[in-house]
Design a protein around this motif. Structure first.
Motif, PDB file in Angstrom:
ATOM      1  N   SER A 386      57.035  37.598  34.280  1.00  0.00           N
ATOM      2  CA  SER A 386      56.404  37.973  32.998  1.00  0.00           C
ATOM      3  C   SER A 386      55.168  38.846  33.176  1.00  0.00           C
ATOM      4  N   ARG A 387      54.640  38.915  34.406  1.00  0.00           N
ATOM      5  CA  ARG A 387      53.411  39.645  34.726  1.00  0.00           C
ATOM      6  C   ARG A 387      52.186  39.059  34.029  1.00  0.00           C
ATOM      7  N   ARG A 388      52.332  37.855  33.468  1.00  0.00           N
ATOM      8  CA  ARG A 388      51.205  37.206  32.803  1.00  0.00           C
ATOM      9  C   ARG A 388      50.170  36.736  33.806  1.00  0.00           C
ATOM     10  N   LEU A 389      48.898  36.826  33.422  1.00  0.00           N
ATOM     11  CA  LEU A 389      47.852  36.166  34.184  1.00  0.00           C
ATOM     12  C   LEU A 389      48.035  34.657  34.046  1.00  0.00           C
ATOM     13  N   LEU A 390      47.929  33.938  35.152  1.00  0.00           N
ATOM     14  CA  LEU A 390      48.074  32.478  35.101  1.00  0.00           C
ATOM     15  C   LEU A 390      46.769  31.753  35.422  1.00  0.00           C
ATOM     16  N   GLY A 391      45.909  32.431  36.171  1.00  0.00           N
ATOM     17  CA  GLY A 391      44.664  31.769  36.533  1.00  0.00           C
ATOM     18  C   GLY A 391      43.761  32.703  37.300  1.00  0.00           C
ATOM     19  N   ALA A 392      42.483  32.342  37.373  1.00  0.00           N
ATOM     20  CA  ALA A 392      41.518  33.135  38.132  1.00  0.00           C
ATOM     21  C   ALA A 392      40.448  32.219  38.692  1.00  0.00           C
ATOM     22  N   GLN A 393      39.940  32.589  39.851  1.00  0.00           N
ATOM     23  CA  GLN A 393      38.892  31.816  40.509  1.00  0.00           C
ATOM     24  C   GLN A 393      37.863  32.801  41.054  1.00  0.00           C
ATOM     25  N   ILE A 394      36.611  32.457  40.908  1.00  0.00           N
ATOM     26  CA  ILE A 394      35.527  33.338  41.351  1.00  0.00           C
ATOM     27  C   ILE A 394      34.566  32.542  42.214  1.00  0.00           C
ATOM     28  N   VAL A 395      34.181  33.115  43.337  1.00  0.00           N
ATOM     29  CA  VAL A 395      33.124  32.566  44.169  1.00  0.00           C
ATOM     30  C   VAL A 395      32.209  33.728  44.513  1.00  0.00           C
ATOM     31  N   GLY A 396      30.937  33.618  44.192  1.00  0.00           N
ATOM     32  CA  GLY A 396      30.056  34.744  44.488  1.00  0.00           C
ATOM     33  C   GLY A 396      28.607  34.407  44.221  1.00  0.00           C
ATOM     34  N   ARG A 397      27.786  35.437  44.367  1.00  0.00           N
ATOM     35  CA  ARG A 397      26.341  35.251  44.197  1.00  0.00           C
ATOM     36  C   ARG A 397      25.942  35.479  42.741  1.00  0.00           C
ATOM     37  N   GLU A 398      24.664  35.422  42.499  1.00  0.00           N
ATOM     38  CA  GLU A 398      24.116  35.518  41.138  1.00  0.00           C
ATOM     39  C   GLU A 398      24.787  36.619  40.306  1.00  0.00           C
ATOM     40  N   GLY A 399      25.283  36.223  39.149  1.00  0.00           N
ATOM     41  CA  GLY A 399      25.925  37.195  38.258  1.00  0.00           C
ATOM     42  C   GLY A 399      27.443  37.189  38.353  1.00  0.00           C
ATOM     43  N   SER A 400      27.992  36.263  39.127  1.00  0.00           N
ATOM     44  CA  SER A 400      29.449  36.239  39.328  1.00  0.00           C
ATOM     45  C   SER A 400      30.172  35.359  38.300  1.00  0.00           C
ATOM     46  N   ALA A 401      29.636  34.157  38.080  1.00  0.00           N
ATOM     47  CA  ALA A 401      30.426  33.100  37.439  1.00  0.00           C
ATOM     48  C   ALA A 401      30.838  33.420  36.008  1.00  0.00           C
TER      49      ALA A 401
END
Lengths: 449, 449
Positions: A386-401
């Motif tokens: 389907s090419r649908r987005l299913l999930g996302a995860q972010i790890v990073g420094r200030e300004g990422s979350a």
């Protein structure tokens, strides 16, 4: 005669329901709230920051006091413990300083919240072991810190464990985190979980993963001496339970209501548990519908509790409103590392019947040529057919979350990665890149698919 | 024989198109890019920060040099000025150091960008008056600053004017901004525009609104001496044109192509200007479709230019891809004030046939009890009958502007304020409130409707 509405539990969900219905119905509703603790409407999420010293006092965490609610016409009884629900006769039994009595209701709202999962191991009731779900637990930890402990073991490496580990290491304690999972933050795919573990170690936290607490040892005076695991003994003055929470639904179960995922109460979109018997529920004691997996899930979070409370309150007032479910968005922080996730990880996506394709991109918080720019790693999972987005995860420094919100809204609207790549997100050099990090990830996913 | 693709303009749109088609077709495409300047693929948006001193050198603003593009097989000719397009015979005429010559093409991509709107007033060609659209203009301003000017007049109070005013005041110049509109940032509703003007004054910038430049005075040597307006004479050493840009479409018009909004080239979703004659266009020289007003609009921004370039490149390579339009998202900053907007303001919404209802909320960047929390003001406009979100504007301190992305995605997906209020946005005390500022605004709008 006004309708009698009894709400069991006076935190986010309960007080949102009470306030919403009282505001709508005024004198035509008698709203009674029964709360175990002395406080109402407080931020449990703020407790780690109170313990860390960022938040000066307990009062700062209270959004609205019992007296403020009373001024709005709500009858709030604090330090009142509900001991039984009789759904057939429409009565709640509760105990306060003056003894036990019962309250009749026309409509019942169960908003009993959640409680820390205490490991069922020998010594778990020792002095020196604390949960951090309620203000009195937070106050107890702060009292314990007054006795100048040197060592702390945080049990559990989910977001509460991580936030408490940060609080403890910042207060100068030798901090050990013991988690059963192979890495901190089980919601994260392993690749990103490793980044979190490495960061915690750099911050001076000892991270022990794939390790299970089997007992707590006490000295001759019953004082905590050590946490024992399947891999050794860790001497410590203090244990903090960051093991996550479970729905507080013993009362509901005892009243004959059936329980769902993780013992939470199944509710319909309007928050009804049992429409015939006028029973409603909201907050950390209920199941939610996961809009991506299309399955019931248990996500005890203040954001949902507040909305679910409003939903119940509106419906009690005769204004139909639905809680549309969750996509599993969560955020946390360990010292300077920001962590956020939404939707399904690779494993959960496969379990839910999707064909997940993961991609990981390295991005920067804004234009790379600007001073103060920071790194972030984004991992997205998309569904092959389907090419649908299913999930996302972010790890990073200030300004990422906070970028997680764009992914959450994309999931909410069932967008494909192709759609997301082409959206009109904000750009200026101090804030983003000409291809926003969210779109860089979507673009990479579109290209891999 | 390979297809001959000629691209006029080697910045974001042109080079994105060239790179995308070359990567897809390899040796089966000859890709020739003709660029007036010595540079390719640079960040015009970064110029104010280069002038302010945040970005050390011109090279930092260049994402990919001509040689890097050449290494990817693209024939880039810099300092080559296109002088004519012959669409019937499929030829482009261009002049470089060696003289004029013509290049035949199978497919033509017009990516000529935009140029500053120079006020058509006496003296506008005086030495000491600078645009800031191109790297050579940026370099010229930096040269001028070497001569230690004391006073600068920035003409125009849109985002370029504001960013240049910040750059100048930070460099210690007496800075005057002259804008024709009643307040800076015409896109903002007056209530928020006033906040911006007040902030600029606090930062030491003189803000003159509702004032039109009528002439520039020069001294006996032709050097700039003053800017003359309909309200007085402002002595100055330097003038910076932050008056916005216009599509650079003289060549296209001279070739007989018809122009649209603000003289930009109308294109279809795939970037075709004239499918029969194989003419495509992308970037700051084209119109875009506004997904909220459902009308063509002109939004010259690097984000769109990059995407439109990719769209043209993909279609040239035989992979259908559409540019789905814009919702009018923009962001900027004045010293410590963050400004962001998306969708339609109240006036534009009414003009587009909606029944706009505006609401304004005061919020904080994250939990109010956390250290470092900042204020923000959010104004949203919703449509009374459909309850759809129509637009949002944010003015606030550090951590405010990026919230615009949530509103942009809500607009993109035609969400109602009721839907937006119930979405699953991220929450943790260091990042947000239990009702996210976006949702506080949506909730207020839902309640007012």
């Amino acid at each position: 005669m006004p309708r009698r509405i009894v709400v069991v539990g006076g935190d986010a969900a309960g007080m949102s329901a009470a306030s919403t219905v009282k505001r709508a119905l005024g004198d035509s509703a008698d709203v009674l709230v029964l709360e175990r603790q002395p406080w109402t409407s407080y931020s449990a999420c703020g407790i780690p920051y109170w313990i860390a010293g960022d938040v000066p006092t307990l009062d700062d965490l209270i959004a609205r006091t019992p007296d403020e609610h009373r001024a709005n016409g709500i009858d709030v009884r604090t330090e009142t413990v509900v001991t039984g629900l009789d759904l057939d006769s429409g009565k709640v039994t509760a105990r306060d300083a003056d003894g036990e009595r019962s309250y009749g209701y026309d409509e019942l709202v169960i908003a009993t919240g959640a409680e820390p999962q205490v490991p069922e191991v020998p010594g778990a009731d020792a002095e020196g072991i604390y949960g951090v779900q309620t203000l009195d637990q937070g106050a107890a930890v702060l009292d314990a810190l007054e006795h100048d402990p040197k060592h702390v073991v945080v049990v559990g490496s989910g977001y509460i464990g991580l936030e408490m580990a940060e609080a403890c290491v910042r207060r100068g304690l030798e901090t050990v985190v013991v988690g059963r999972s192979p890495q901190p933050m089980t919601g994260l795919d392993p690749e990103l979980g490793t980044v979190v573990a490495d960061e915690m170690r750099r911050d001076g936290i000892t991270v022990r993963s794939s390790e299970t607490v089997t007992a707590f040892e006490t000295d001759a005076h019953g004082r905590l001496r050590a946490a024992v695991t399947d891999q050794g003994t860790i001497e410590t003055d203090l244990v903090i339970l960051g093991t996550g929470v479970k729905a507080r639904t013993e009362l509901a179960a005892a009243a004959g209501l059936s329980l769902g995922v993780k013992d939470a109460l199944p509710v319909d979109g309007r928050g009804r548990v049992d429409a015939d018997r006028h029973v409603w529920a909201a907050g950390d004691c209920v199941e939610s519908f996961h809009r991506v997996s299309r399955r019931p899930t248990y996500v005890p979070l203040g954001t949902h509790a507040n909305k679910q409370g409003v939903v119940v309150g509106k419906n009690l007032a005769g204004h139909p409103l639905a809680f549309p479910g969750v996509v599993g968005t969560a955020m946390t922080k360990v010292v300077t590392l920001e962590i956020a996730l939404t939707g399904l990880g690779e494993t959960d996506a496969a379990e839910a019947g999707f064909e997940p394709v993961p991609v990981t991109v390295e991005a920067t918080t804004f234009a790379g040529y600007m001073p103060g720019v920071r790194d972030m790693t984004i991992r997205v999972v998309a569904d092959r057919p389907s090419r649908r987005l299913l999930g996302a995860q972010i790890v990073g420094r200030e300004g990422s979350a906070l970028r997680i919100d764009s992914f959450a809204l994309a999931l909410w609207n069932e967008m494909t990665v192709d759609d997301l790549m082409m959206t009109d997100l904000g750009y200026a050099p101090p804030y983003s890149s000409v291809w926003d990090p969210v779109q860089q990830a979507a673009r990479r996913a579109a290209s891999v698919l």
